[in-house]
Design an enzyme around this catalytic site. Structure first.
Site, short mmCIF file in Angstrom:
data_model
loop_
_atom_site.label_atom_id
_atom_site.label_comp_id
_atom_site.label_asym_id
_atom_site.label_seq_id
_atom_site.Cartn_x
_atom_site.Cartn_y
_atom_site.Cartn_z
N LYS A 35 -22.97 14.46 1.94
CA LYS A 35 -24.05 14.51 2.91
C LYS A 35 -25.28 15.26 2.37
CE LYS A 35 -23.13 17.69 5.91
NZ LYS A 35 -24.05 18.76 6.32
N THR A 36 -25.04 16.45 1.85
CA THR A 36 -26.16 17.24 1.36
C THR A 36 -26.81 16.57 0.16
OG1 THR A 36 -24.93 19.19 2.07
CG2 THR A 36 -26.88 19.55 0.71
N ASP A 220 -30.53 17.75 9.06
CA ASP A 220 -29.13 17.90 8.66
C ASP A 220 -28.30 18.16 9.92
OD1 ASP A 220 -26.93 18.21 7.10
OD2 ASP A 220 -27.38 20.26 6.47
N GLU A 221 -27.02 17.82 9.92
CA GLU A 221 -26.12 18.08 11.04
C GLU A 221 -26.72 17.61 12.36
OE1 GLU A 221 -23.20 19.05 10.33
OE2 GLU A 221 -23.17 20.72 8.90
N GLN A 251 -17.73 15.15 13.83
CA GLN A 251 -17.71 16.58 13.54
C GLN A 251 -18.58 17.37 14.50
OE1 GLN A 251 -17.36 17.99 9.35
NE2 GLN A 251 -17.95 15.91 8.85
N ARG A 609 -10.97 19.80 5.66
CA ARG A 609 -11.37 20.90 4.76
C ARG A 609 -10.49 20.92 3.52
NH1 ARG A 609 -15.79 20.65 5.80
NH2 ARG A 609 -15.06 18.95 7.08
#
Length: 725
Positions: A35-36, A220-221, A251, A609
């Site tokens: 994503k980043t 983002d997010e 998420q 995770r």
DNA sequence: GGTAAACACCTTTTT
DNA sequence: GGTGTTTACC
């Protein structure tokens, strides 16, 4: 640099997103899908291919950490300075706008940001001075109400009470709160966002300027945005289609604090020309882990739809351990950790994840006794500490004497003889005359309304603040802070009180001086040579970025944290503990489908995770709030496919009813163990009922109330017990 | 004004 | 059971 450096490191889906035409883009980025990377490379693409200069780029994140990381990665990729790029949190950017246009935002130039602690003090005080019944209107609830309204963009004047006395009272507090903040020059977190929104909405020229300026907006997010944040984004990008958002509806775990997962769905209506790109290839976890995550999250409805896959292979199955109680759970987890370390693994690759902070305790104890270094995340951060907040309050009052929140905090800290009576008097007057406590205090002194003793103490306090205020301008900040902690008596106060925690407090105060000395003002100063003082910059920094919770994090140690704070992180070895109904999913979510789905997303976050190995543990008995409880295994465990799971047998012999193979189902429902209430039979003592159990393995003992033989303790390993019923 | 006992409460948390 | 907060008392 050519295009290949931007494009080559990407997979097809990532490439599609990064090179998408200038239109609204929604990237649905699954956990561990890069994503980043997509965000960073998109920005690089815009600069290199579409020749958008850095000052025309805006990137918004939720945490300062994420903002820093993005900035760093852009600089690394393009080898440029990103100083002129607006990268920051929603709150940070809103603050920047408000500082630059304070007048148009109808704020005093010296306005200060307050944190939720300051806010709650103010609300509490209002409840008191307004004589409100705090059992009917708990300050906490009022605070929550105010924030919820602001996050929806609603001012007190927009609300009608519809004649409902309960509503009317909340509204009255909201109004009084707004007035007080106005008068004190204080801005809370939600207010930053709301003001920034109103600023652009009500100033057409300014809006046009920033629409022109931010030719590309990146978020983002996105699934964590609340209503006002999304409204602000829309204002900036309306008609321009220059919005690039990255998020994952699966998420979304912050609904309880106002995040609107709906924003991700609404995006599609609001930007008709949008394009959706799904990132489903996962670079983090093994096949088993992903299958578990996929199957679990499929139990939620109204998803955007997404399935993670990997080329990494199946990997180890997920392990499921049924512990006898919470100590056994900790024992098991720590044994596995020691094994990992013995096999040459790093401690920092290990995480213990739990639903609530209280659960960390038994793991800490066990890690402590086995001398395994660990670090617990969460808890008080540096600028949140009492002594630091007190010291900062002196500075804030020196910078702006009308800051009532700070005035209240320190007027009698350390004690200088200004008691509750004097204060009550002042609060009443201040509210009546619509003046700040500072003004009221001055007035009361002039009119000699106080006893000589109180008057002397109060005058001394006012003089101190005035003196500090005079020094603000021409002293270096760290010298000023040194002066504050000395002349306020704070340092003396903590030094003299002989309690162990005060030693740390003295150290923290000294650390504050040091932090001010090392503080990098240049990186945070305004671009247009604003008139904001160093002090105000420092204070804002303290409010907006509370700092790390522990000093030396860079040690090789096991990581303990809540599932929430684990979002965005990854670990080779992950333990998700306390997988029990009532703990996870939490008790409060069990009967509400919406909340339950958010818990399931949280579980999804936890599972994803793990890179290599995932352990799920639950206990059959757990001491909760001082009482024994016998929780059922988490319903989420049943939603994970059995063929990804491997059950770990209990260490010692457990008496089971003959012919009852411990299948997964029975283990999950806690079958096979003796627990209070269980009817048992004994060849000599006859029938009885289990009262309690203790010990583990072959040391396990059961206390039984036999119908005829009375109460007896029996060793499970020797007693031939039979389960009845 | 400071301390100790009584009392309620009990996710998750960033800004 | 442990923590943070209010109340009662010195």
């Amino acid at each position: 640099m050519d295009v290949s450096a931007i494009i080559n490191p990407l997979n097809d889906a990532q490439r599609l997103a990064v090179s998408a035409p200038q239109q609204a883009i929604l990237v649905l980025a699954g956990a561990g899908s890069g994503k980043t990377r997509v965000l960073v490379h998109r920005i690089a693409w815009q600069m290199r291919i579409n020749h958008i200069p850095p000052q025309n780029i805006l990137a918004v994140t939720f945490t300062n950490k994420a903002a820093r990381e993005m900035r760093g990665r852009i600089e690394d990729l393009l080898n440029i300075s990103t100083r002129s790029m607006w990268i920051g949190t929603f709150h940070g950017l809103a603050h920047r706008l408000l500082r630059q246009h304070a007048k148009q935002a109808r704020l005093p130039e010296t306005f200060q940001v307050m944190d939720s602690d300051d806010q709650s003090r103010i609300v509490k005080r209002l409840v008191k001075t307004m004589n409100i019944d705090d059992s009917k209107w708990p300050p906490k609830q009022l605070q929550w109400y105010i924030n919820a309204q602001k996050e929806e963009g609603v001012r007190a004047r927009h609300i009608s009470d519809h004649g409902d006395p309960y509503q009317r009272q909340m509204l009255a507090v909201y109004k009084a709160y707004e007035e007080l903040c106005e008068r004190s020059g204080l801005v809370d977190f939600a207010e930053l966002l709301l003001r920034a929104h109103e600023l652009l909405r009500d100033n057409r020229e300014l809006l046009d300027f920033y629409r022109e300026r931010f030719r590309q907006v990146h978020v983002d997010e996105f699934q964590d945005t609340n209503s006002i944040q999304y409204a602000w984004l829309r204002l900036l990008t309306d008609g321009n289609n220059n919005l690039f958002v990255v998020g994952d509806d699966d998420q979304s775990i912050y609904g309880w604090r106002g995040a609107k997962i709906e924003n991700i769905f609404n995006f599609r209506q609001h930007y008709p020309d949008h394009q959706v790109v799904r990132l489903e290839r996962n670079y983090r976890s093994t096949g088993h882990i992903l299958k578990a995550a996929n199957t679990l999250i499929a139990h939620n409805d109204s998803r955007m739809g997404k399935e993670l896959w990997t080329e990494a292979g199946e990997g180890e199955p997920i392990s499921l351990y049924t512990a006898f109680n919470e100590q056994d759970e900790a024992y098991f987890v720590v044994e596995k950790i020691r094994q990992w370390i013995k096999d040459g693994g790093l401690r920092s690759d290990i995480a213990i994840l739990y639903r609530s902070n209280a659960q960390s305790r038994q793991f800490e104890e066990r890690l402590m006794t086995t001398a395994v270094p660990y670090r617990v995340y969460g808890g008080l951060r540096f600028f949140d500490r009492l002594e630091i907040k007190n010291a900062l309050a002196y500075l804030r009052l020196a910078s702006n004497p009308h800051d009532d929140a700070s005035f209240e905090r320190i007027v009698n800290t350390p004690t200088r003889g200004i008691g509750a009576k004097t204060l009550d008097e002042m609060r009443g007057q201040a509210r009546q005359q619509q003046r700040s406590l500072w003004q009221t205090a001055q007035g009361m002194l002039e009119q000699r309304l106080l006893s000589p003793r109180a008057a002397g103490a109060l005058q001394g306090f006012l003089n101190l603040i005035v003196r500090l205020g005079q020094n603000c301008a021409d002293m270096a900040l760290h010298d000023l802070i040194q002066q504050v902690i000395e002349s306020s008596g704070l340092l003396e106060f903590y030094k003299n009180e002989k309690q162990d925690r005060n030693e740390a407090r003295v150290e923290n105060l000294e650390e504050l001086v040091n932090a001010a000395r090392l503080f990098d003002f240049d990186s945070l100063s305004q671009e247009d040579g604003e008139t904001v003082s160093e002090l105000d910059i420092f204070l804002t920094h303290a409010a907006l970025e509370a700092g790390e919770s522990q000093a030396e994090p860079e040690q090789d140690c096991v990581q303990l944290m809540t599932l929430h704070s684990a979002k965005g992180l990854e670990f080779k070895l992950v333990f998700m503990v306390g997988m029990e109904d009532g703990l996870f999913p939490s008790l409060q979510s069990l009967d509400d489908i919406g909340r339950l789905q958010e818990e399931r997303r949280l579980c999804y976050v936890g599972i994803t995770r793990a890179m290599q190995q995932l352990f799920l543990t639950h206990a059959e008995s757990r001491r909760l709030y001082g009482k024994d409880s016998y929780p059922r295994p988490s319903r989420f465990l049943r939603e994970i496919p059995a063929d990804t799971l491997q059950e770990i047998r209990m260490r010692a012999s457990i008496t089971r009813t003959p012919g009852m193979e411990p299948t997964r189902q029975t283990a999950l429902s806690g079958g096979g163990r003796y627990r209070p209430g269980q009817s048992v039979g004994h060849e000599k003592f006859g029938e009885g009922v289990v009262l309690q159990t203790e010990g583990e393995g072959d040391q396990e003992r059961v206390q039984i109330n036999f119908r005829h033989a009375g109460i007896k303790w029996l060793m499970l390993a020797y007693a031939k017990l039979e389960m009845l019923g």
